[in-house]
Design an enzyme around this catalytic site. Sequence first.
Site, mmCIF file in Angstrom:
data_model
loop_
_atom_site.group_PDB
_atom_site.id
_atom_site.type_symbol
_atom_site.label_atom_id
_atom_site.label_comp_id
_atom_site.label_asym_id
_atom_site.label_seq_id
_atom_site.Cartn_x
_atom_site.Cartn_y
_atom_site.Cartn_z
ATOM 1 N N ASP A 1 42.442 21.829 -0.811
ATOM 2 C CA ASP A 1 43.615 21.036 -1.210
ATOM 3 C C ASP A 1 43.584 20.660 -2.692
ATOM 4 O O ASP A 1 44.566 20.143 -3.218
ATOM 5 C CB ASP A 1 43.700 19.774 -0.345
ATOM 6 C CG ASP A 1 43.778 20.126 1.129
ATOM 7 O OD1 ASP A 1 44.675 20.876 1.507
ATOM 8 O OD2 ASP A 1 42.909 19.670 1.889
ATOM 9 N N ARG B 1 50.848 18.966 12.092
ATOM 10 C CA ARG B 1 49.795 19.580 12.899
ATOM 11 C C ARG B 1 49.143 18.584 13.863
ATOM 12 O O ARG B 1 48.078 18.843 14.428
ATOM 13 C CB ARG B 1 48.719 20.184 11.983
ATOM 14 C CG ARG B 1 49.282 21.240 11.060
ATOM 15 C CD ARG B 1 48.219 22.078 10.430
ATOM 16 N NE ARG B 1 47.435 22.840 11.381
ATOM 17 C CZ ARG B 1 47.877 23.905 12.036
ATOM 18 N NH1 ARG B 1 49.106 24.336 11.867
ATOM 19 N NH2 ARG B 1 47.091 24.541 12.883
ATOM 20 N N LYS C 1 46.037 10.954 3.781
ATOM 21 C CA LYS C 1 46.968 11.608 4.724
ATOM 22 C C LYS C 1 46.202 12.275 5.859
ATOM 23 O O LYS C 1 46.602 12.184 7.015
ATOM 24 C CB LYS C 1 47.800 12.645 3.965
ATOM 25 C CG LYS C 1 48.453 13.712 4.832
ATOM 26 C CD LYS C 1 49.117 14.756 3.985
ATOM 27 C CE LYS C 1 49.480 16.020 4.765
ATOM 28 N NZ LYS C 1 48.339 16.848 5.161
ATOM 29 N N ASN C 2 45.101 12.928 5.523
ATOM 30 C CA ASN C 2 44.422 13.714 6.544
ATOM 31 C C ASN C 2 43.444 12.907 7.391
ATOM 32 O O ASN C 2 42.729 13.474 8.222
ATOM 33 C CB ASN C 2 43.743 14.927 5.908
ATOM 34 C CG ASN C 2 44.780 15.935 5.437
ATOM 35 O OD1 ASN C 2 45.935 15.849 5.832
ATOM 36 N ND2 ASN C 2 44.386 16.858 4.585
ATOM 37 N N ASP D 1 51.974 22.959 6.664
ATOM 38 C CA ASP D 1 52.268 23.847 5.549
ATOM 39 C C ASP D 1 52.094 25.309 5.916
ATOM 40 O O ASP D 1 51.184 25.665 6.656
ATOM 41 C CB ASP D 1 51.349 23.529 4.378
ATOM 42 C CG ASP D 1 51.693 22.196 3.782
ATOM 43 O OD1 ASP D 1 52.880 21.977 3.513
ATOM 44 O OD2 ASP D 1 50.787 21.382 3.606
ATOM 45 N N VAL E 1 39.494 29.288 2.363
ATOM 46 C CA VAL E 1 39.759 28.552 3.605
ATOM 47 C C VAL E 1 41.043 29.047 4.289
ATOM 48 O O VAL E 1 41.072 29.280 5.490
ATOM 49 C CB VAL E 1 39.823 27.033 3.338
ATOM 50 C CG1 VAL E 1 40.105 26.266 4.630
ATOM 51 C CG2 VAL E 1 38.522 26.548 2.708
HETATM 52 N N1 EPU Z 1 41.492 28.120 12.160
HETATM 53 C C1 EPU Z 1 41.563 29.072 13.145
HETATM 54 N N2 EPU Z 1 41.770 28.648 14.441
HETATM 55 C C2 EPU Z 1 41.882 27.347 14.768
HETATM 56 C C3 EPU Z 1 41.786 26.376 13.759
HETATM 57 C C4 EPU Z 1 41.586 26.789 12.443
HETATM 58 O O1 EPU Z 1 41.473 30.274 12.869
HETATM 59 O O2 EPU Z 1 42.078 27.037 15.969
HETATM 60 C C5 EPU Z 1 41.295 28.542 10.758
HETATM 61 C C6 EPU Z 1 42.508 28.242 9.887
HETATM 62 O O3 EPU Z 1 43.514 29.225 10.040
HETATM 63 C C7 EPU Z 1 41.916 28.179 8.511
HETATM 64 C C8 EPU Z 1 40.538 27.571 8.764
HETATM 65 O O4 EPU Z 1 40.265 27.768 10.154
HETATM 66 O O5 EPU Z 1 41.773 29.464 7.982
HETATM 67 C C9 EPU Z 1 40.407 26.110 8.426
HETATM 68 O O6 EPU Z 1 41.454 25.383 9.071
HETATM 69 P P1 EPU Z 1 41.246 23.875 9.535
HETATM 70 O O7 EPU Z 1 41.369 23.819 11.006
HETATM 71 O O8 EPU Z 1 39.997 23.372 8.909
HETATM 72 O O9 EPU Z 1 42.473 23.176 8.863
HETATM 73 P P2 EPU Z 1 43.475 22.134 9.523
HETATM 74 O O10 EPU Z 1 42.764 21.188 10.403
HETATM 75 O O11 EPU Z 1 44.657 22.859 10.069
HETATM 76 C C10 EPU Z 1 43.209 20.317 7.709
HETATM 77 C C11 EPU Z 1 44.111 19.606 6.756
HETATM 78 C C12 EPU Z 1 44.527 20.544 5.648
HETATM 79 C C13 EPU Z 1 43.270 21.007 4.925
HETATM 80 C C14 EPU Z 1 42.341 21.687 5.928
HETATM 81 C C15 EPU Z 1 41.025 22.125 5.311
HETATM 82 C C16 EPU Z 1 45.221 18.029 8.176
HETATM 83 C C17 EPU Z 1 46.495 17.585 8.837
HETATM 84 N N3 EPU Z 1 45.294 19.144 7.485
HETATM 85 O O12 EPU Z 1 43.969 21.389 8.238
HETATM 86 O O13 EPU Z 1 45.302 19.791 4.756
HETATM 87 O O14 EPU Z 1 43.623 21.910 3.914
HETATM 88 O O15 EPU Z 1 42.047 20.784 7.004
HETATM 89 O O16 EPU Z 1 40.355 21.036 4.750
HETATM 90 O O17 EPU Z 1 44.210 17.357 8.252
HETATM 91 C C18 EPU Z 1 46.955 19.442 3.142
HETATM 92 O O18 EPU Z 1 46.719 18.247 3.238
HETATM 93 O O19 EPU Z 1 47.656 19.929 2.244
HETATM 94 C C19 EPU Z 1 46.395 20.347 4.142
HETATM 95 C C20 EPU Z 1 46.862 21.568 4.368
#
Ligand code: EPU
Length: 447
Positions: A312, A101, A31-32, A125, A334
């Site tokens: 995850d 996202r 998915k990601n 989420d 995280v």
């Molecule tokens: N963060 C910030 N500012 C930003 C971006 C991120 O403060 O501009 C913080 C977030 O709030 C969090 C941390 O950085 O505390 C990590 O967030 P990250 O950006 O790594 O997560 P994401 O890209 O929003 C993706 C996956 C998530 C997975 C995380 C961590 C996708 C669509 N989502 O989220 O997947 O948990 O990376 O590996 O790729 C899931 O599949 O259930 C899911 C939530």
Amino acid sequence: MVHTGEEVLTPAWVVNSVGPLNGDIVVRGSKNAVTKHLVAAMLCPAISTVRNVPDIGDVDITVQMLQALGCDIQREGSDISVDAEGLDQSHVPMTFSGMNRIPILMLGPLLHRLGEAFVPLVGGDEIGARPVDFHVDALRRMGAEITLTSEGLEAKTTRLRGAHIELPYPSVGATETVLLAACRAEGRTVLDNGALEPEIIELALYLQRMGARIEMRPGRRYIIDGVDEMSGADHRLQGDRIEAFSYLVAGLITGGQVTVHGCSQDRLVTAISTLSGMGAQFDITDSSVSARADSLRPAAVETDTHPGFMTDWQSPMVALFTQCEGLSVMYETVFENRFTYVPALNKMGAQIETYNTPLGSVKGRFVGSSTPCSVVVRGGAPLSGTEVTVPDIRGGFAYVLAAASAEGTTTITGTHHLDRGYNRPIENFQSLGLDIERASVPSPAEV
Ligand code: EPU
């Protein structure tokens, strides 16, 4: 929801435990990764193909967004081809606001193709505040003018240019934003403190296949030299390591044995070593991973960025902890609010206490937050079925795992979260022997 006379019905999954779950699961592309590959296809006016695509809601949403922007999509079985020649709309419609996202990742490609972009507020989420400041700061450094409105983000530029960007935290999404924006920018981009999750490496390799010049250096550094042109590429996605782990746990939590095909061992290395430390025995081949256990010991686990124990995997692991005799600890580092599923597990009979203190060694990023970052699980208490409502994708899967090991019937509502992220979960669980089916039940069910 469906209104039938006076009663309002909502979709649900109804689960009856039948004992050990045994069998084979083939996982599809993750998915990601899949949605990011579809966004990458926007970068050039050509046809790009992604194979082994999972049948999940997030793909449908992303495909609809691409179509709204003018891309032509062909779907054949589990393959999707994106023809981005006709991409001529710079605004992702507001109807996609809050759905997932992915829109924020479209800013870079839209700026390259059209010089302007609007993306609605991103969703996903509710596991923390999930700001997009790293994405916005990075794009601004690369020369984008970005305005935040109450509806979303407006961006414009004459040309994105390379920049030195250091992320405050190795964010998955922000790393992807930089890669997608930098590969056609003018000049060199140096990204420090970038994320290294396998799904990002997979995206970087896809971009390289499309003609991008991306180098990886030790110490979380990416160097991207912008190119003027890219071409379409073809890729078969690697298997989803979140699904793979979750189904391995489905076997373990019920005293059965599940063999997962299609997700390579290297994507599961930390999961395998953690479960091994708890007493699970593995059979691993080049194409499958299988886990079983006579009994499992408790453990102390903390989530982290790759190659740490991924966030995850956290909720399926906590579900497993409920069935391991003794005290286990989970520390989430995280996201600041990823234990919202815990009250429902406790309602099923689990004994889980939440704490605002870091019960682990990773430096706490959310000190002072009002939401818990750690849980202590007193394992071994029998679970019993009840009504629960899914708060997020991974928490929802933890409910199915708990339900599979509980006495009686569990009715799970809010299952749209699960359909957004898991490939044919009902069919998969049924193939393992679980009594699970979709139903419509009176709404709303309480947690
Ligand atoms: N963060 C910030 N500012 C930003 C971006 C991120 O403060 O501009 C913080 C977030 O709030 C969090 C941390 O950085 O505390 C990590 O967030 P990250 O950006 O790594 O997560 P994401 O890209 O929003 C993706 C996956 C998530 C997975 C995380 C961590 C996708 C669509 N989502 O989220 O997947 O948990 O990376 O590996 O790729 C899931 O599949 O259930 C899911 C939530």
